[in-house]
Design a protein around this motif. Structure first.
Motif, PDB file in Angstrom:
ATOM      1  N   MET A   1       4.712   4.140  -3.467  1.00  0.00           N
ATOM      2  CA  MET A   1       4.013   5.429  -3.453  1.00  0.00           C
ATOM      3  C   MET A   1       4.830   6.449  -2.671  1.00  0.00           C
ATOM      4  N   HIS A  27       1.524   5.712  -7.070  1.00  0.00           N
ATOM      5  CA  HIS A  27       2.794   6.430  -7.039  1.00  0.00           C
ATOM      6  C   HIS A  27       2.702   7.806  -6.379  1.00  0.00           C
ATOM      7  N   CYS A  28       1.493   8.343  -6.222  1.00  0.00           N
ATOM      8  CA  CYS A  28       1.315   9.719  -5.750  1.00  0.00           C
ATOM      9  C   CYS A  28       0.527   9.752  -4.444  1.00  0.00           C
ATOM     10  N   ALA A 222       6.250   7.140 -11.450  1.00  0.00           N
ATOM     11  CA  ALA A 222       7.120   6.250 -10.685  1.00  0.00           C
ATOM     12  C   ALA A 222       8.559   6.747 -10.697  1.00  0.00           C
ATOM     13  N   ALA A 225       8.704   9.767  -8.358  1.00  0.00           N
ATOM     14  CA  ALA A 225       8.573   9.308  -6.977  1.00  0.00           C
ATOM     15  C   ALA A 225       9.878   8.697  -6.479  1.00  0.00           C
TER      16      ALA A 225
END
Length: 229
Positions: A1, A27-28, A222, A225
């Motif tokens: 993340m 991921h956020c 992803a 990120a």
């Protein structure tokens, strides 16, 4: 993340929003909910979607100071981490919003002032009577907002360096208008890639359709990120 990445969940479809948050929260750091969603589903919808994920509530409040303060107090039980007002509402309005957050029982939301919307270019600003260009208007509104107590600013990627030079590292800069390389611009005029925005000094980047319209949204998130880690 990646805590810097905010996924914009710009849909009025509640099940779709819930599914997006479910697959993206790994991921956020935050999810953004705006007018389109909040006007359809209200506080109950926000709580149903959040699922333990921090929320950036992007309502761009703009009214007389007393009304905006009341609106902020009404939103405090939802515990948004970030909440937007329009910098063009003026210093009294912004200060009223900031003062209203002191009534929070839990986490105090940070008040972000929106300077110039990323859909504006120089010609669009000129239509509204702002003749000295985007950069000067952003600086003018940013100074007004920060002097009034705002925690940070929402700005175009192309104003990040300008704002860092003028105000240093302290203001929180939340930056929409992010498009990975090769993605069409759509309705935003001043854009930048995720890597460029973070390198320029963005604290958070906001990415919507390149994630939510992807064939596999979690994979798109992803990749972004990882690119800004």
């Amino acid at each position: 993340m990646n805590a810097r990445l905010i996924a914009a969940i710009d849909t009025p479809d509640l099940p779709r929003a819930q599914e997006l948050v479910r697959c993206l929260k790994a991921h956020c750091g935050l999810v953004k909910l705006g007018l389109e969603f909040f006007l359809r589903h209200g506080p109950d919808g926000l709580m149903a979607v959040a699922q333990g994920t921090d929320v950036f509530l992007d309502l761009k409040l703009f009214d007389i100071p007393n009304t905006v303060a009341g609106a902020v107090r009404s939103l405090l039980p939802l515990e948004p981490r970030l909440l937007t007002v329009h910098a063009s509402g003026g210093s009294k309005m912004i200060n009223a919003a900031v003062e209203a957050t002191t009534h929070a029982q839990g986490v105090r939301p940070k008040i972000l002032a929106v300077t110039v919307l990323t859909s504006f270019d120089e010609a669009g600003l000129a239509e509204t009577g702002i003749a000295d260009g985007t950069a000067q208007q952003v600086l003018r509104l940013a100074r007004l907002a920060l002097d009034a107590g705002a925690d940070g600013l929402v700005c175009s990627p192309h104003e990040i360096a300008l704002l860092r030079q003028a105000f240093g590292k302290k203001p929180l800069l939340v930056v929409p208008g992010i498009r990975p390389a090769g993605v069409a611009l759509a309705d935003q005029a001043r854009v930048m890639t995720p890597e460029q925005a973070v390198a320029a000094g963005a604290d958070y980047i906001v990415v919507g359709r390149p994630i939510t319209n992807a064939a596999i949204p979690a994979e798109a998130a992803a990749m972004i990120a990882a690119a800004i880690k």
